[in-house]
Design a protein around this motif. Structure first.
Motif, PDB file in Angstrom:
ATOM      1  N   ARG A  48       0.828  -1.212   0.000  1.00 32.42           N
ATOM      2  CA  ARG A  48       0.000   0.000   0.000  1.00 32.42           C
ATOM      3  C   ARG A  48       0.864   1.265   0.000  1.00 32.42           C
ATOM      4  NH1 ARG A  48      -3.965   2.679  -1.679  1.00 32.42           N
ATOM      5  NH2 ARG A  48      -4.894   4.102  -0.233  1.00 32.42           N
ATOM      6  N   GLU A  49       1.839   1.323   0.869  1.00 31.56           N
ATOM      7  CA  GLU A  49       2.625   2.553   1.053  1.00 31.56           C
ATOM      8  C   GLU A  49       3.775   2.698   0.056  1.00 31.56           C
ATOM      9  OE1 GLU A  49       1.717   4.976   3.009  1.00 31.56           O
ATOM     10  OE2 GLU A  49       0.090   3.845   3.921  1.00 31.56           O
ATOM     11  N   TYR A  50       4.480   1.616  -0.234  1.00 30.27           N
ATOM     12  CA  TYR A  50       5.657   1.715  -1.092  1.00 30.27           C
ATOM     13  C   TYR A  50       5.354   1.418  -2.563  1.00 30.27           C
ATOM     14  CZ  TYR A  50       8.365   2.003   3.193  1.00 30.27           C
ATOM     15  OH  TYR A  50       8.865   2.407   4.401  1.00 30.27           O
ATOM     16  N   ALA A  51       4.462   0.456  -2.808  1.00 30.31           N
ATOM     17  CA  ALA A  51       4.142   0.089  -4.189  1.00 30.31           C
ATOM     18  C   ALA A  51       2.965   0.894  -4.727  1.00 30.31           C
ATOM     19  CB  ALA A  51       3.844  -1.405  -4.284  1.00 30.31           C
ATOM     20  N   ASP A  52       2.340   1.708  -3.884  1.00 33.32           N
ATOM     21  CA  ASP A  52       1.190   2.534  -4.278  1.00 33.32           C
ATOM     22  C   ASP A  52       0.080   1.723  -4.936  1.00 33.32           C
ATOM     23  OD1 ASP A  52       2.049   4.957  -3.273  1.00 33.32           O
ATOM     24  OD2 ASP A  52       3.216   5.430  -5.082  1.00 33.32           O
ATOM     25  N   MET A  53      -0.135   0.513  -4.437  1.00 31.12           N
ATOM     26  CA  MET A  53      -1.219  -0.319  -4.967  1.00 31.12           C
ATOM     27  C   MET A  53      -2.501   0.013  -4.205  1.00 31.12           C
ATOM     28  SD  MET A  53       0.798  -3.964  -5.300  1.00 31.12           S
ATOM     29  CE  MET A  53      -0.566  -4.883  -5.983  1.00 31.12           C
ATOM     30  N   ASN A  54      -3.639  -0.067  -4.897  1.00 30.19           N
ATOM     31  CA  ASN A  54      -4.909   0.153  -4.198  1.00 30.19           C
ATOM     32  C   ASN A  54      -5.338  -1.156  -3.534  1.00 30.19           C
ATOM     33  OD1 ASN A  54      -6.458  -1.422  -6.059  1.00 30.19           O
ATOM     34  ND2 ASN A  54      -6.660   0.337  -7.409  1.00 30.19           N
ATOM     35  N   TYR A  55      -6.395  -1.069  -2.722  1.00 30.67           N
ATOM     36  CA  TYR A  55      -6.839  -2.232  -1.950  1.00 30.67           C
ATOM     37  C   TYR A  55      -7.230  -3.405  -2.834  1.00 30.67           C
ATOM     38  CZ  TYR A  55      -6.987   1.018   1.995  1.00 30.67           C
ATOM     39  OH  TYR A  55      -6.654   1.923   2.952  1.00 30.67           O
ATOM     40  N   LYS A  56      -7.885  -3.113  -3.933  1.00 27.91           N
ATOM     41  CA  LYS A  56      -8.333  -4.180  -4.836  1.00 27.91           C
ATOM     42  C   LYS A  56      -7.125  -4.911  -5.435  1.00 27.91           C
ATOM     43  CE  LYS A  56     -12.125  -4.004  -7.458  1.00 27.91           C
ATOM     44  NZ  LYS A  56     -13.072  -3.528  -8.447  1.00 27.91           N
ATOM     45  N   GLU A  57      -6.109  -4.147  -5.869  1.00 26.13           N
ATOM     46  CA  GLU A  57      -4.906  -4.751  -6.457  1.00 26.13           C
ATOM     47  C   GLU A  57      -4.167  -5.605  -5.429  1.00 26.13           C
ATOM     48  OE1 GLU A  57      -3.839  -1.175  -9.655  1.00 26.13           O
ATOM     49  OE2 GLU A  57      -3.009  -1.105  -7.630  1.00 26.13           O
ATOM     50  N   ILE A  58      -4.081  -5.097  -4.203  1.00 27.11           N
ATOM     51  CA  ILE A  58      -3.398  -5.858  -3.148  1.00 27.11           C
ATOM     52  C   ILE A  58      -4.153  -7.165  -2.886  1.00 27.11           C
ATOM     53  CG2 ILE A  58      -2.749  -5.874  -0.708  1.00 27.11           C
ATOM     54  CD1 ILE A  58      -2.427  -2.792  -0.950  1.00 27.11           C
ATOM     55  N   GLY A  59      -5.481  -7.075  -2.833  1.00 28.25           N
ATOM     56  CA  GLY A  59      -6.298  -8.270  -2.611  1.00 28.25           C
ATOM     57  C   GLY A  59      -6.062  -9.319  -3.675  1.00 28.25           C
TER      58      GLY A  59
END
Length: 187
Positions: free
Chosen positions: A143-154
């Motif tokens: 979330r913080e370093y890769a700037d991915m949104n919640y959906k992408e992380i999921g």
């Protein structure tokens, strides 16, 4: 709250918002009510009046046909209510953006001491990050370093978006406890 229109008016046929006579009837019968609805939401007389007039323009431009005056009233209330709520949300976002802009402008002037304190805080945060359990650390890093949104992380981790949000919240909460500060900066 909405006053019933007499049967003779309702039986007179459809009201066409594009027709000047019908438009005037609709306007005269509904303006005070619509203004009150909008004013209660936006708490600004000028904005409330503008929002009400915008709803009349919308009805006129779409040449809305209403079987009765009550139908016209209820449709206009819905339009005014939604426009007023959107106005309040937009004003809130604008206020936050303005405050953020002022805050960031003040932060841009840094001294060597400020830079040293910031570097120390970042180092402290990174050390605390390593102390987090793996499942919390990985979502926070993405979330913080890769700037991915919640959906992408999921998708990347094979968990639900809601689970990602919970883990990010818990990770930030634990980081704050480990660091002992409310304002945790990771970068």
């Amino acid at each position: 709250m909405v006053k019933d229109i007499s049967e003779s008016q309702n039986c007179a046929g459809e009201l066409n918002a594009a027709n000047e006579t019908d438009f005037k009837k609709i306007y005269d019968a509904t303006f005070n009510l619509l203004f009150k609805v909008s004013f209660r939401i936006v708490n600004d007389e000028e904005a409330a009046e503008d929002l009400v007039h915008d709803s009349y323009i919308k009805a006129n431009e779409k040449a809305m046909q209403f079987p009765t005056m009550n139908d016209a009233t209820f449709w206009l209330i819905r339009v005014v209510k939604n426009a007023s709520l959107n106005y309040v949300k937009r004003k809130g976002r604008e206020k936050k953006a303005l405050q953020r802009e002022f805050y960031e402008d003040r932060r841009q002037v840094t001294s060597g001491e400020t830079d040293a304190l910031r570097a120390e805080t970042i180092e402290k945060a990174k050390e605390a990050l390593q102390q987090l359990p793996e499942n919390l650390r990985e979502v926070l890093v993405l979330r913080e370093y890769a700037d991915m949104n919640y959906k992408e992380i999921g998708k990347a981790l094979g968990i639900t978006e809601g689970n990602v949000k919970v883990r990010v919240f818990r990770a930030r909460e634990q980081l704050a406890k480990l660091i002992g500060e409310d304002d945790v900066s990771l970068s």
